[in-house]
Design a protein around this motif. Structure first.
Motif, PDB file in Angstrom:
ATOM      1  N   CYS A 262     -31.648 -15.779 -34.417  1.00 14.30           N
ATOM      2  CA  CYS A 262     -31.923 -14.365 -34.150  1.00 14.30           C
ATOM      3  C   CYS A 262     -31.007 -13.523 -35.040  1.00 14.30           C
ATOM      4  CB  CYS A 262     -31.639 -14.051 -32.683  1.00 14.30           C
ATOM      5  SG  CYS A 262     -29.975 -14.540 -32.161  1.00 14.30           S
ATOM      6  N   ALA A 263     -31.116 -12.193 -34.942  1.00 15.07           N
ATOM      7  CA  ALA A 263     -30.234 -11.308 -35.711  1.00 15.07           C
ATOM      8  C   ALA A 263     -28.821 -11.380 -35.138  1.00 15.07           C
ATOM      9  CB  ALA A 263     -30.757  -9.875 -35.632  1.00 15.07           C
ATOM     10  N   PRO A 264     -27.768 -11.154 -35.969  1.00 11.77           N
ATOM     11  CA  PRO A 264     -26.392 -11.126 -35.460  1.00 11.77           C
ATOM     12  C   PRO A 264     -26.248 -10.122 -34.309  1.00 11.77           C
ATOM     13  CG  PRO A 264     -26.379 -11.218 -37.843  1.00 11.77           C
ATOM     14  CD  PRO A 264     -27.810 -11.018 -37.441  1.00 11.77           C
ATOM     15  N   TYR A 265     -25.338 -10.413 -33.378  1.00  9.74           N
ATOM     16  CA  TYR A 265     -25.243  -9.583 -32.168  1.00  9.74           C
ATOM     17  C   TYR A 265     -23.899  -9.760 -31.492  1.00  9.74           C
ATOM     18  CZ  TYR A 265     -26.041 -13.936 -29.492  1.00  9.74           C
ATOM     19  OH  TYR A 265     -25.931 -15.194 -28.960  1.00  9.74           O
ATOM     20  N   VAL A 266     -23.629  -8.881 -30.520  1.00  8.21           N
ATOM     21  CA  VAL A 266     -22.452  -8.979 -29.653  1.00  8.21           C
ATOM     22  C   VAL A 266     -22.948  -9.352 -28.262  1.00  8.21           C
ATOM     23  CG1 VAL A 266     -20.440  -7.767 -28.725  1.00  8.21           C
ATOM     24  CG2 VAL A 266     -21.402  -7.061 -30.924  1.00  8.21           C
ATOM     25  N   LEU A 267     -22.293 -10.324 -27.639  1.00  8.42           N
ATOM     26  CA  LEU A 267     -22.654 -10.750 -26.283  1.00  8.42           C
ATOM     27  C   LEU A 267     -21.500 -10.409 -25.347  1.00  8.42           C
ATOM     28  CD1 LEU A 267     -24.824 -12.447 -24.641  1.00  8.42           C
ATOM     29  CD2 LEU A 267     -23.288 -14.373 -24.953  1.00  8.42           C
ATOM     30  N   ILE A 268     -21.788  -9.671 -24.295  1.00 12.12           N
ATOM     31  CA  ILE A 268     -20.751  -9.260 -23.339  1.00 12.12           C
ATOM     32  C   ILE A 268     -21.087  -9.864 -21.978  1.00 12.12           C
ATOM     33  CG2 ILE A 268     -19.612  -7.279 -22.236  1.00 12.12           C
ATOM     34  CD1 ILE A 268     -21.420  -6.190 -25.077  1.00 12.12           C
ATOM     35  N   THR A 269     -20.116 -10.580 -21.396  1.00 10.06           N
ATOM     36  CA  THR A 269     -20.356 -11.196 -20.084  1.00 10.06           C
ATOM     37  C   THR A 269     -19.159 -10.949 -19.155  1.00 10.06           C
ATOM     38  OG1 THR A 269     -19.484 -13.308 -20.928  1.00 10.06           O
ATOM     39  CG2 THR A 269     -21.862 -13.049 -20.922  1.00 10.06           C
ATOM     40  N   SER A 270     -19.454 -10.893 -17.859  1.00  5.68           N
ATOM     41  CA  SER A 270     -18.404 -10.714 -16.857  1.00  5.68           C
ATOM     42  C   SER A 270     -18.925 -11.133 -15.490  1.00  5.68           C
ATOM     43  CB  SER A 270     -17.961  -9.246 -16.809  1.00  5.68           C
ATOM     44  OG  SER A 270     -16.943  -9.068 -15.838  1.00  5.68           O
ATOM     45  N   GLU A 271     -18.003 -11.294 -14.554  1.00  8.69           N
ATOM     46  CA  GLU A 271     -18.378 -11.618 -13.167  1.00  8.69           C
ATOM     47  C   GLU A 271     -18.969 -10.398 -12.458  1.00  8.69           C
ATOM     48  OE1 GLU A 271     -17.968 -14.787 -11.933  1.00  8.69           O
ATOM     49  OE2 GLU A 271     -17.203 -15.349 -13.902  1.00  8.69           O
ATOM     50  N   GLU A 272     -18.673  -9.187 -12.975  1.00 10.48           N
ATOM     51  CA  GLU A 272     -19.135  -7.954 -12.325  1.00 10.48           C
ATOM     52  C   GLU A 272     -19.960  -7.110 -13.295  1.00 10.48           C
ATOM     53  OE1 GLU A 272     -18.463  -7.074  -9.182  1.00 10.48           O
ATOM     54  OE2 GLU A 272     -17.145  -8.781  -8.731  1.00 10.48           O
ATOM     55  N   LYS A 273     -21.063  -6.573 -12.799  1.00 12.53           N
ATOM     56  CA  LYS A 273     -21.962  -5.755 -13.618  1.00 12.53           C
ATOM     57  C   LYS A 273     -21.259  -4.509 -14.185  1.00 12.53           C
ATOM     58  CE  LYS A 273     -26.413  -3.326 -13.442  1.00 12.53           C
ATOM     59  NZ  LYS A 273     -25.950  -1.986 -13.815  1.00 12.53           N
ATOM     60  N   VAL A 274     -20.464  -3.838 -13.341  1.00 19.34           N
ATOM     61  CA  VAL A 274     -19.806  -2.597 -13.756  1.00 19.34           C
ATOM     62  C   VAL A 274     -18.878  -2.834 -14.954  1.00 19.34           C
ATOM     63  CG1 VAL A 274     -17.903  -2.790 -12.081  1.00 19.34           C
ATOM     64  CG2 VAL A 274     -18.599  -0.544 -12.902  1.00 19.34           C
ATOM     65  N   ASN A 275     -18.250  -4.016 -15.004  1.00 19.80           N
ATOM     66  CA  ASN A 275     -17.370  -4.345 -16.132  1.00 19.80           C
ATOM     67  C   ASN A 275     -18.143  -4.371 -17.445  1.00 19.80           C
ATOM     68  OD1 ASN A 275     -15.388  -4.707 -14.219  1.00 19.80           O
ATOM     69  ND2 ASN A 275     -15.441  -6.945 -14.277  1.00 19.80           N
ATOM     70  N   VAL A 276     -19.312  -5.031 -17.410  1.00 21.96           N
ATOM     71  CA  VAL A 276     -20.137  -5.147 -18.619  1.00 21.96           C
ATOM     72  C   VAL A 276     -20.594  -3.760 -19.069  1.00 21.96           C
ATOM     73  CG1 VAL A 276     -22.257  -6.139 -19.604  1.00 21.96           C
ATOM     74  CG2 VAL A 276     -20.905  -7.467 -17.980  1.00 21.96           C
ATOM     75  N   ASP A 277     -21.033  -2.933 -18.114  1.00 27.46           N
ATOM     76  CA  ASP A 277     -21.529  -1.596 -18.464  1.00 27.46           C
ATOM     77  C   ASP A 277     -20.430  -0.737 -19.095  1.00 27.46           C
ATOM     78  OD1 ASP A 277     -24.073  -2.208 -17.615  1.00 27.46           O
ATOM     79  OD2 ASP A 277     -23.800  -1.392 -15.602  1.00 27.46           O
ATOM     80  N   LYS A 278     -19.206  -0.841 -18.575  1.00 29.27           N
ATOM     81  CA  LYS A 278     -18.097  -0.063 -19.145  1.00 29.27           C
ATOM     82  C   LYS A 278     -17.712  -0.578 -20.528  1.00 29.27           C
ATOM     83  CE  LYS A 278     -15.881   1.518 -14.870  1.00 29.27           C
ATOM     84  NZ  LYS A 278     -14.811   1.241 -13.895  1.00 29.27           N
ATOM     85  N   CYS A 279     -17.706  -1.897 -20.676  1.00 33.54           N
ATOM     86  CA  CYS A 279     -17.342  -2.514 -21.954  1.00 33.54           C
ATOM     87  C   CYS A 279     -18.369  -2.156 -23.037  1.00 33.54           C
ATOM     88  CB  CYS A 279     -17.246  -4.034 -21.780  1.00 33.54           C
ATOM     89  SG  CYS A 279     -16.480  -4.874 -23.168  1.00 33.54           S
ATOM     90  N   ILE A 280     -19.639  -2.101 -22.646  1.00 36.56           N
ATOM     91  CA  ILE A 280     -20.689  -1.728 -23.602  1.00 36.56           C
ATOM     92  C   ILE A 280     -20.475  -0.303 -24.109  1.00 36.56           C
ATOM     93  CG2 ILE A 280     -23.116  -0.967 -23.630  1.00 36.56           C
ATOM     94  CD1 ILE A 280     -23.916  -3.545 -22.714  1.00 36.56           C
ATOM     95  N   GLN A 281     -20.128   0.601 -23.209  1.00 37.24           N
ATOM     96  CA  GLN A 281     -19.855   1.992 -23.609  1.00 37.24           C
ATOM     97  C   GLN A 281     -18.777   2.009 -24.690  1.00 37.24           C
ATOM     98  OE1 GLN A 281     -20.258   5.351 -21.994  1.00 37.24           O
ATOM     99  NE2 GLN A 281     -21.656   4.856 -20.349  1.00 37.24           N
ATOM    100  N   TYR A 282     -17.716   1.270 -24.425  1.00 37.16           N
ATOM    101  CA  TYR A 282     -16.586   1.238 -25.353  1.00 37.16           C
ATOM    102  C   TYR A 282     -17.008   0.664 -26.714  1.00 37.16           C
ATOM    103  CZ  TYR A 282     -11.955   0.291 -27.225  1.00 37.16           C
ATOM    104  OH  TYR A 282     -10.845   0.254 -28.034  1.00 37.16           O
ATOM    105  N   ILE A 283     -17.698  -0.487 -26.700  1.00 38.41           N
ATOM    106  CA  ILE A 283     -18.126  -1.148 -27.941  1.00 38.41           C
ATOM    107  C   ILE A 283     -19.118  -0.287 -28.708  1.00 38.41           C
ATOM    108  CG2 ILE A 283     -19.510  -3.102 -28.793  1.00 38.41           C
ATOM    109  CD1 ILE A 283     -17.960  -4.863 -26.806  1.00 38.41           C
ATOM    110  N   GLU A 284     -20.037   0.348 -27.981  1.00 38.66           N
ATOM    111  CA  GLU A 284     -21.033   1.211 -28.635  1.00 38.66           C
ATOM    112  C   GLU A 284     -20.335   2.344 -29.403  1.00 38.66           C
ATOM    113  OE1 GLU A 284     -24.481   3.131 -29.947  1.00 38.66           O
ATOM    114  OE2 GLU A 284     -24.218   1.088 -29.220  1.00 38.66           O
ATOM    115  N   HIS A 285     -19.318   2.941 -28.799  1.00 41.38           N
ATOM    116  CA  HIS A 285     -18.611   4.024 -29.490  1.00 41.38           C
ATOM    117  C   HIS A 285     -17.860   3.513 -30.717  1.00 41.38           C
ATOM    118  CE1 HIS A 285     -19.673   7.390 -27.014  1.00 41.38           C
ATOM    119  NE2 HIS A 285     -19.389   6.714 -25.916  1.00 41.38           N
TER     120      HIS A 285
END
Length: 312
Positions: A262-285
């Motif tokens: 597939c195309a290159p990508y970033v994979l974010i995983t965590s035990e809690e959904k809220v952690n992933v959503d916050k981390c995505i915000q940070y990485i996106e910026h």
């Protein structure tokens, strides 16, 4: 083999009703429920009524080779017998010639499973998922670090988690790039070591579920090279882990692009959904800053974030 597609009271194809997600007034509610349904305990349903489940294969894995790997050489018939269900594959890469078959027009493979026992359909989905994981492992050179999974595996597991959530009648949020519960990509033995404590059936792979999401990487428009190393400094990796409690893997920027399906990508995983959503915000910026600085872009464009434009 030919499959008789179950129909709703108004003659609509049940599989079409799943794919098109019709509005409530378009399809009898009961029919839509049976089509997507998870409702084993729905008393209104006749016992033995045909249930239909669909599984979308990501576009980058929708090839004749994958179709053959899933159902070729008698595998399809074997799966049907073992799980007392029907399996049909349509869409691009399936080789289906009948334009009336549901999913014929799709740009990716669509697996449609039909049967009267929803538990068996769940097991069948899992068996097909295991085969796709096996395909990626078999078709990727072995990783130097023995615990590391093939670079494409995380993306497949995210796509499968998304497809499974979309097929559930309990799912209200159908945003295409949302965080979902999926099988963990790490460590690789989760996908190769069989669980010996089984109930007499086939030895199942051990399952560990995590919350997961994927972010596209920006590309240099002139060289076509993907950039992602800027997200992987020691201080950032430690920030993802300690501040967001997330594991972040970046694929396709370490000279490993040849190993990717597939195309290159970033994979974010965590035990809690809220952690992933916050981390995505940070990485996106961080990605947006990089794009602005170098004039790069992403194929899918910028990701729309909740509370847009507020820096974390």
């Amino acid at each position: 083999h030919s499959t008789l597609w179950p129909r709703t009271q108004d003659g609509m194809n049940l599989v079409d009703s799943v794919l098109n997600t019709p509005r409530e007034e378009d399809t009898p509610a009961a029919a839509a429920f049976v089509a997507t349904g998870g409702g084993e305990d729905d008393n209104a349903m006749d016992d033995g009524s045909i249930q239909v489940r669909t599984m979308e294969v990501p576009r980058w894995l929708s090839t004749p080779e994958v179709t053959k790997f899933l159902v070729g050489k008698g595998k399809g018939k074997q799966l049907e017998e073992e799980y007392e269900s029907t399996v049909t594959i349509t869409g691009a890469g399936s080789g289906t010639k009948d334009p009336r078959s549901p999913g014929y027009h799709l740009p990716h493979l669509l697996v449609t499973m039909g049967g009267s026992d929803v538990r068996q359909l769940g097991r069948l989905r899992r068996a097909l998922e295991d085969l796709m994981v096996e395909y990626i492992i078999e078709n990727t050179p072995e990783q130097e670090e023995s615990a590391n999974p093939p670079p494409s595996l995380g993306r497949l597991l995210y796509n499968l988690g998304l497809s499974s959530a979309n097929a559930s009648p309990k799912t209200k949020d159908h945003t295409p790039d949302r965080t979902v519960l999926a099988r963990s990509h790490f460590p690789i033995y989760l996908h190769t070591k069989r669980d010996t404590n089984t109930d007499g059936g086939r030895h199942n792979l051990i399952t560990k579920k995590v919350w997961m999401n994927v972010v596209e990487l920006p590309q240099d428009n002139s060289s076509q090279e993907y950039h992602g190393r800027f997200l992987a400094s020691k201080s950032l990796m430690s920030y993802y882990r300690n501040h967001f409690h997330c594991r972040v893997d970046i694929y396709g920027v370490w000279g490993d692009v040849e190993q990717l399906m597939c195309a290159p990508y970033v994979l974010i995983t965590s035990e809690e959904k809220v952690n992933v959503d916050k981390c995505i915000q940070y990485i996106e910026h961080r990605i947006r800053e990089h794009e602005d600085k170098f004039g790069f872009s992403r194929q899918g464009g910028r990701r729309v974030l909740r509370g847009e434009k507020t820096e974390p």
